[in-house]
Design a protein around this motif. Structure first.
Motif, PDB file in Angstrom:
ATOM      1  N   GLU A 195      63.061  39.717  41.720  1.00 50.16           N
ATOM      2  CA  GLU A 195      62.150  40.806  42.069  1.00 50.16           C
ATOM      3  C   GLU A 195      61.457  40.486  43.394  1.00 50.16           C
ATOM      4  O   GLU A 195      60.922  39.393  43.575  1.00 50.16           O
TER       5      GLU A 195
ATOM      6  N   ALA B  58      46.724  43.123  36.891  1.00 49.38           N
ATOM      7  CA  ALA B  58      48.083  43.153  36.385  1.00 49.38           C
ATOM      8  C   ALA B  58      48.222  44.159  35.251  1.00 49.38           C
ATOM      9  O   ALA B  58      47.457  44.134  34.293  1.00 49.38           O
ATOM     10  N   LEU B  59      49.219  45.052  35.381  1.00 48.74           N
ATOM     11  CA  LEU B  59      49.550  46.044  34.362  1.00 48.74           C
ATOM     12  C   LEU B  59      48.403  47.007  34.076  1.00 48.74           C
ATOM     13  O   LEU B  59      48.367  47.617  33.012  1.00 48.74           O
TER      14      LEU B  59
ATOM     15  N   ASN C 209      57.952  49.741  40.780  1.00 51.77           N
ATOM     16  CA  ASN C 209      58.003  49.247  39.407  1.00 51.77           C
ATOM     17  C   ASN C 209      56.647  48.614  39.098  1.00 51.77           C
ATOM     18  O   ASN C 209      56.326  47.528  39.582  1.00 51.77           O
ATOM     19  N   SER C 210      55.829  49.288  38.300  1.00 50.30           N
ATOM     20  CA  SER C 210      54.461  48.835  38.078  1.00 50.30           C
ATOM     21  C   SER C 210      54.403  47.494  37.370  1.00 50.30           C
ATOM     22  O   SER C 210      53.549  46.656  37.669  1.00 50.30           O
ATOM     23  N   GLN C 211      55.301  47.272  36.411  1.00 52.92           N
ATOM     24  CA  GLN C 211      55.283  46.001  35.685  1.00 52.92           C
ATOM     25  C   GLN C 211      55.656  44.857  36.620  1.00 52.92           C
ATOM     26  O   GLN C 211      55.023  43.795  36.601  1.00 52.92           O
ATOM     27  N   ALA C 212      56.681  45.060  37.448  1.00 51.53           N
ATOM     28  CA  ALA C 212      57.072  44.015  38.392  1.00 51.53           C
ATOM     29  C   ALA C 212      55.964  43.762  39.407  1.00 51.53           C
ATOM     30  O   ALA C 212      55.685  42.609  39.773  1.00 51.53           O
TER      31      ALA C 212
ATOM     32  N   GLY D 212      52.780  44.234  38.905  1.00 54.14           N
ATOM     33  CA  GLY D 212      51.721  43.544  38.192  1.00 54.14           C
ATOM     34  C   GLY D 212      52.028  42.072  37.996  1.00 54.14           C
ATOM     35  O   GLY D 212      51.160  41.209  38.150  1.00 54.14           O
ATOM     36  N   ARG D 213      53.286  41.770  37.682  1.00 57.02           N
ATOM     37  CA  ARG D 213      53.679  40.360  37.537  1.00 57.02           C
ATOM     38  C   ARG D 213      53.497  39.620  38.869  1.00 57.02           C
ATOM     39  O   ARG D 213      53.016  38.485  38.899  1.00 57.02           O
TER      40      ARG D 213
END
Length: 537
Positions: free
Chosen positions: A66, A13-14, A27-30, A32-33
């Motif tokens: 998401e 993640a992230l 969207n990398s953060q999404a 990763g979540r």
């Protein structure tokens, strides 16, 4: 081979560097979540200990939900049919779209070697192949339980000049062909590389030309002005997509159309640039439709244009999309058929590319019918979006390509009553998955027509509203095109997976309608009633 893993492998993640994400609309953060949620809900996602996940796309709905799409691997092998979309909001897991039903996995050795698998696939291929067949080990998970298999890819040319890129899944234990699909996606049922530019000339200034098209009249098209004062049929405003003349060959990229005065064609087939103008215009209209209606920036949502090739083969009555060249190709027709470059065909082929970069619906069985249906739906919506006076929008596919069509009722397919083509079903039955995908698409086409328009009879056809539904409910659907197209797009990009069938499509569209308009809304109820009206309950 069809590119399946075009996105970034997220290993923690992230933990993905920004440079790795630059080329992908993700969207990398999404992502990763979502990967963290996969870890926390392993049982729900039928995750095995050696499963890995490759992030492909992330779609964020207007309500903040998401939808992170992942391809699955097992011990490094692709799991065909194991892809999953993780749904979350505010970091909370809301569910997942998947067709995999077990965490059981086969061993990864197998008894059948690569050469034997190619031999088995070759027997099923039945054509002389071009180049060298390729094979890779995969976990085939589109059936009842995952099986170790070889995915064998063979390329060739069919008797009618259509290229073919067949993918065979051969059981690594007993050599049985489990499944097959063609990565070449055609406009109609199949009957059984040069470089752009030239020399030191640069063509990098956007210009506005006139296309004297065959079907759409005189239309504005975007072109590129070259340093020598000439022009090329290249659209710098839409990712650099360009249109070429294949000069009746069946391979290569073709020669980019060039012109001295930026006026292209003569409204007749006597000028080779005429159909080039049709294709160039149709692709531009499709690009604008996706951008302005759905917020999508090109086929892969990365702002990059695609190649369009016209004058393919000789008397070739078809058009097709190919992932391997990221291109659309259009035949010249022949006999009773004009070139296949009208707006809805261009929209149909470009939409195959959109599907391949989102749900990636496998081109066989019910998922293959949904793949074709998606292209018919969006090809039709592009026609309505364009609203060209020379090609009145309707729910028929390819009606313009018939040389003799005085009543305007001849077409390749009829979305409002698919059986009018003599082969497509109006109503769902368990055997639709065994049909050619251009026929099984009738279920999805019929649903969409009823969803958008209700049981209304188009002008020129002698069918009653009761004959347009399968359950007697002539009040089904009727929510309007604007809502219907948004629901289908979100269902495709946010909820469907590669192995989605018609029952899954009902669930996906209901979820999309819920997200967009709310449970119990007229739109949500319209989706439910339209599916029931075509027998998907």
């Amino acid at each position: 081979m069809q590119n399946r893993l075009l996105s970034v492998a997220i290993v923690a993640a992230l933990a993905v560097p920004a440079s790795a994400l630059a080329a992908q609309p993700i969207n990398s953060q999404a992502a990763g979540r979502a990967l963290g949620l996969i870890d926390a809900h392993a049982a729900v996602l039928h995750r095995a200990d050696a499963d890995g996940f490759v992030a492909r796309t992330v779609v964020v709905g207007k309500d903040g939900t998401e939808h992170a799409r992942f391809d699955r691997t097992f011990r490094g092998l692709p799991v065909i049919g194991g892809d999953v979309v993780v749904h979350s909001r505010n970091g909370q897991f809301k569910g997942a779209s998947q067709t995999l039903k077990t965490s059981m996995r086969p061993g990864v050795t197998g008894r059948l070697g690569k050469a034997q698998a190619i031999t088995e696939a070759g027997a099923a291929f039945g054509l002389g192949f071009e180049g060298t067949p390729s094979a890779r080990k995969v976990i085939y998970a589109r059936g009842a339980s995952p099986v170790l298999a070889w995915e064998v890819t063979m390329r060739g040319i069919r008797a009618d000049q259509t290229p073919t890129e067949m993918h065979f899944f051969v059981d690594a234990g007993n050599g049985r062909v489990l499944d097959r699909y063609d990565a070449i996606h055609t406009a109609n049922r199949v009957t059984r590389k040069g470089k752009p530019g030239g020399g030191g000339t640069t063509c990098n200034t956007s210009a506005s030309g006139t296309g004297k098209s065959l079907f759409s009249g005189n239309v504005g098209i975007n072109t590129a002005k070259c340093s020598d004062g000439t022009y090329q049929m290249k659209d710098l405003t839409r990712g650099g997509g360009y249109t070429t003349d294949l000069k009746n060959r069946t391979s290569g990229s073709g020669t980019t159309f060039a012109d001295a005065d930026n006026s292209w064609g003569s409204n007749t087939t006597a000028d080779r640039a005429t159909v080039g103008a049709d294709a160039h215009y149709g692709v531009a209209e499709t690009w604008d439709y996706y951008k302005n209606v759905h917020g999508r920036n090109g086929i892969a949502n990365d702002g990059k244009g695609a190649l369009s090739r016209v004058h393919y083969g000789r008397n070739y009555v078809n058009a097709f999309w190919s992932d391997s060249c990221f291109c659309m190709t259009f035949g010249d027709g022949g006999g009773s058929y004009y070139p296949l470059v009208n707006i809805d065909v261009a929209g149909h082929e470009m939409s195959h590319g959109v599907t391949s970069r989102s749900a990636n619906l496998t081109y066989s069985g019910e998922s293959g019918g949904l793949n074709e249906s998606t292209s018919d739906i969006f090809g039709t919506m592009v026609e309505y979006y364009s609203n060209n006076a020379n090609d009145t929008p309707d729910y028929m596919i390819g009606e313009e390509i018939y040389v003799n069509n005085p009543s305007g009722t001849a077409a390749l397919r009829y979305m409002f009553k698919p059986s009018l083509d003599g082969a497509s079903p109006d109503c769902y039955s368990p055997n639709v998955g065994s049909m050619d995908v251009h026929y099984s698409s009738g279920i999805g086409n019929h649903f969409f027509y009823l969803l958008a328009e209700g049981a209304t009879t188009p002008a020129g056809f002698n069918v009653t509203p009761a004959q347009l539904v399968c359950n007697g409910n002539t009040s089904a659907g009727g929510i309007g095109r604007a809502a219907a197209e948004k629901i289908w797009y979100l269902a495709l990009t946010g909820y469907m997976t590669s192995n989605t069938n018609y029952a899954g499509a009902r669930t996906a569209t209901l979820n999309a309608a819920r997200d967009l308009y709310g449970t119990g809304s007229a739109q949500y109820n319209g989706v439910a009633s339209a599916w029931s009206a075509v027998g998907v309950n």
